[in-house]
Design a protein around this motif. Structure first.
Motif, short mmCIF file in Angstrom:
data_model
loop_
_atom_site.label_atom_id
_atom_site.label_comp_id
_atom_site.label_asym_id
_atom_site.label_seq_id
_atom_site.Cartn_x
_atom_site.Cartn_y
_atom_site.Cartn_z
N ARG A 106 -22.42 3.04 87.50
CA ARG A 106 -22.02 3.03 86.09
C ARG A 106 -22.86 2.02 85.29
O ARG A 106 -23.14 2.22 84.12
CB ARG A 106 -20.54 2.72 85.97
N THR A 107 -23.27 0.94 85.96
CA THR A 107 -24.13 -0.05 85.32
C THR A 107 -25.47 0.58 84.94
O THR A 107 -25.97 0.40 83.83
CB THR A 107 -24.36 -1.26 86.24
N VAL A 108 -26.05 1.34 85.88
CA VAL A 108 -27.32 2.02 85.59
C VAL A 108 -27.14 3.05 84.47
O VAL A 108 -28.00 3.20 83.59
CB VAL A 108 -27.87 2.71 86.86
N GLU A 109 -26.01 3.73 84.46
CA GLU A 109 -25.74 4.70 83.40
C GLU A 109 -25.71 4.04 82.02
O GLU A 109 -26.20 4.61 81.04
CB GLU A 109 -24.39 5.37 83.68
N ALA A 110 -25.17 2.83 81.95
CA ALA A 110 -25.05 2.13 80.67
C ALA A 110 -26.34 1.43 80.25
O ALA A 110 -26.64 1.35 79.06
CB ALA A 110 -23.91 1.12 80.73
N TRP A 111 -27.09 0.89 81.23
CA TRP A 111 -28.30 0.11 80.93
C TRP A 111 -29.61 0.86 81.20
O TRP A 111 -30.67 0.37 80.86
CB TRP A 111 -28.30 -1.19 81.73
N LEU B 204 -6.49 -4.80 88.94
CA LEU B 204 -6.22 -5.54 90.17
C LEU B 204 -6.94 -4.92 91.38
O LEU B 204 -7.48 -5.63 92.24
CB LEU B 204 -4.72 -5.61 90.42
N LYS B 205 -6.96 -3.60 91.42
CA LYS B 205 -7.61 -2.91 92.54
C LYS B 205 -9.13 -3.03 92.46
O LYS B 205 -9.80 -3.28 93.47
CB LYS B 205 -7.19 -1.43 92.54
N THR B 206 -9.68 -2.86 91.26
CA THR B 206 -11.14 -2.94 91.09
C THR B 206 -11.66 -4.31 91.47
O THR B 206 -12.71 -4.44 92.13
CB THR B 206 -11.53 -2.62 89.63
N PRO C 242 -24.24 -11.20 90.53
CA PRO C 242 -24.24 -10.27 89.39
C PRO C 242 -24.90 -8.94 89.76
O PRO C 242 -25.86 -8.91 90.54
CB PRO C 242 -25.04 -11.01 88.32
N THR C 243 -24.42 -7.86 89.15
CA THR C 243 -24.90 -6.52 89.51
C THR C 243 -26.35 -6.28 89.08
O THR C 243 -27.13 -5.72 89.84
CB THR C 243 -23.98 -5.45 88.88
N ARG C 244 -26.72 -6.70 87.87
CA ARG C 244 -28.05 -6.35 87.37
C ARG C 244 -28.95 -7.55 87.07
O ARG C 244 -30.09 -7.38 86.64
CB ARG C 244 -27.93 -5.48 86.10
N PHE D 252 -18.43 -4.68 87.32
CA PHE D 252 -18.08 -5.25 88.62
C PHE D 252 -17.89 -4.16 89.68
O PHE D 252 -17.10 -3.23 89.52
CB PHE D 252 -16.78 -6.06 88.48
N GLY D 253 -18.66 -4.29 90.75
CA GLY D 253 -18.54 -3.36 91.87
C GLY D 253 -18.95 -1.94 91.56
O GLY D 253 -18.62 -1.02 92.33
N ASP D 254 -19.71 -1.74 90.48
CA ASP D 254 -20.04 -0.36 90.08
C ASP D 254 -21.50 -0.28 89.60
O ASP D 254 -21.77 -0.14 88.41
CB ASP D 254 -19.10 0.10 88.97
N PRO D 255 -22.46 -0.36 90.53
CA PRO D 255 -23.87 -0.28 90.12
C PRO D 255 -24.25 1.05 89.49
O PRO D 255 -25.12 1.09 88.61
CB PRO D 255 -24.63 -0.51 91.43
#
Length: 545
Positions: free
Chosen positions: A406-411, A117-119, A4-6, A401-404
């Motif tokens: 954007r995860t930091v931006e949201a959390w 599919l690509k992500t 998991p990313t976070r 998924f695969g985007d830390p």
């Protein structure tokens, strides 16, 4: 391991200590249900009836079949399928086989599917050949050249082109002398690994791929069990789309108590009422637009709904008047929840809440989650004051998924200190109940005064001739913005500006909040998930007229 990313070990230990997570996997729950309730029905739709023992056996076969095709642990499979029982077979088989799964809505087309599919770097995709005049298989083949990792094409239905794998082959996989539980033990997802990807509506571009673990999904379901006092004897009618958060969250609830779960391939108001009557549904899970159509487009007195005790729905486009109407006409309790793909639910009312709390709040914070109301500058608002809702806890996503980044931006940050910024405006009342006011980005500022569209939408929805209502802000050179009401009336009915104004006046709405324009429309543009109004496109349409 699908990391998991976070999510950190500290967070896992805390959620276990607080009793919201445990070490039991999704696969283990299914095997326990098969042992404890072997002959009890598990899932029912128009094509399938399976007991818990049958569901366990069939998903063993599908899991083994997927592995036989060469899909490796932690690789991804994307399934865009119309039949809800097929969705659940794939979901459970993927948990057993350690394959990350994702279920895009049927409204997704080439652009969205290519992005997903690509992500996920998906190696397998499941679609029908065609469904309702759409060539889903052809759509995927059209984009396949840009997806070199995608090598397995699986189709549902009776026919499969040469070189394409029919889904029925997976169902017929021979288990032989294997002990599936032991054979799959090294593959099966542990509860703290990423196992399923949910997709956002894509209001700001392409959908975001939202990670969930088995543990967060179980916690999301168990909160529904607690608030609705669900037991194994309940019969759930889960008509909310399984591609979205509400449908799956309710599934996770029924799944954990071993309840029978009844599904619809295609929603219709009459089909829903027939399902309740035929299967003796006690607990109905539906999105607001479905309930509005049931109330407005059917004669409820023609159906035997005496088995029904609870209807669970979302906060969007569903106000207190509609909730009361549902309770009165369907003789049940309405439980309203608020949430996002990133959180499952952040609040939900319960069967023990008073009528006033059930109608006018989102209940107390969802079990396992914390909430806080902030002023936009990082400071927590005093009780009763409106601000942006932040959420963290056991049911929240482990990130994108695969985007830390954007995860930091949201959390705000990775790990325990992160709070998900919902973008919702809310307040907490004196009893600790959550009250949703609207969306931060949708607030209208007229002459320096704040107008919350949801307040007006809720009032308009209480009018007997209004089916849907959306209030948007339109630019004004003097006042900065003015409110415009967009309405779809009940079939065969009309709705005028004067009627709207007098109705809102009788309801006691402050004059500065009254919409100064009305647009009556046959239907609203929808986001690609098919569940929400595309307010950006709607506003563009209004400004161009």
């Amino acid at each position: 391991m699908a990391k998991p990313t976070r999510l950190t070990r500290e967070m896992i230990d805390e959620y276990i200590a607080r009793g919201y997570w445990d070490e039991t996997s999704v696969a283990q729950i299914l095997r326990l249900n098969a042992k404890n309730y072997p002959e009890s029905e598990a899932i029912v739709d128009g094509q399938t009836r399976l007991t818990w023992s049958e569901l366990n056996r069939v998903t063993d076969a599908v899991a083994l079949g997927l592995l036989d095709m060469g899909i490796k642990r932690d690789q991804a499979l994307v399934a865009q399928v119309p039949t809800p029982s097929t969705t659940l077979l794939i979901l459970l088989a993927c948990h057993k086989a350690g394959i990350i799964c994702c279920f895009p809505p049927l409204t997704f087309r080439q652009n969205e599917m290519k992005h997903v599919l690509k992500t996920l770097n998906a190696v397998a995709v499941v679609t029908p050949l065609t469904y309702r005049n759409t060539d889903y298989f052809g759509m995927v083949k059209e984009i396949a050249d840009d997806l070199p990792q995608l090598r397995l094409f699986i189709v549902t239905g009776d026919e499969a082109p040469q070189g394409v794998i029919p889904f029925r082959r997976l169902l017929e996989t021979s288990i032989g002398d294997k002990d599936p539980e032991k054979y799959l033990a090294s593959q099966t997802f542990a509860p703290f690994e990423v196992s399923i990807i949910s997709l956002t509506s894509g209001t700001t571009g392409m959908p975001k791929c939202v990670e969930h673990t088995g543990a967060s999904s179980k916690a999301g379901g168990w909160g529904v069990v607690e608030r609705g006092k669900m037991t194994q004897k309940d019969i759930m009618g889960d008509i909310a789309p399984l591609s979205g958060g509400p449908g799956l969250q309710n599934w996770w609830a029924g799944f954990q108590v071993g309840a029978k779960i009844c599904l619809l391939e295609r929603f219709s108001p009459e089909g829903t009422l027939e399902l309740i009557e035929k299967e003796r549904v006690t607990y109905l899970a539906a999105i607001p637009t479905q309930l509005i159509k049931i109330l407005r487009d059917t004669d409820l007195t023609r159906y035997d709904l005496r088995s029904l005790r609870v209807v669970r729905t979302g906060a969007a486009a569903f106000d207190a008047a509609l909730a009361r109407e549902t309770e009165d006409k369907m003789n049940c309790k309405v439980l309203i929840a608020g949430g996002a793909q990133e959180t499952y639910s952040f609040g939900q009312t319960g069967v023990d809440d008073t009528l006033e709390k059930r109608l006018y709040t989102l209940g107390k914070p969802f079990p396992g989650n914390e909430v806080k109301i902030t002023d936009g500058k990082g400071k927590e608002c005093p009780q009763g004051e409106v601000g942006e809702l932040f959420v963290r806890g056991a049911t929240t996503s482990s990130g994108y998924f695969g985007d830390p980044d954007r995860t930091v931006e949201a959390w705000g940050e990775l790990g325990k200190g992160g709070w998900y910024r919902t973008g919702d405006l809310a307040k907490i009342d004196e009893q600790g109940y959550l009250v949703l006011v609207g969306r931060k980005k949708e607030m209208i500022i007229r002459g320096g005064q704040n107008i919350y569209p949801k307040e007006i939408e809720d009032l308009l929805l209480s009018h007997p001739r209004v089916m849907q209502a959306v209030v948007i802000g339109i630019p004004d050179p003097v006042m900065e913005e003015r409110a415009c009401a967009c309405v779809t009336p009940v079939k065969g009915q009309d709705f005028t500006f004067d009627e709207m104004s007098s109705f809102l006046k009788r309801k006691g709405l402050a004059i500065h909040k009254h919409p100064e324009r009305l647009e009556v429309m046959e239907e609203f543009p929808q986001l690609v998930d098919g569940q929400k109004v595309d307010k950006i496109s709607l506003k563009k349409m209004i400004l161009e007229t």
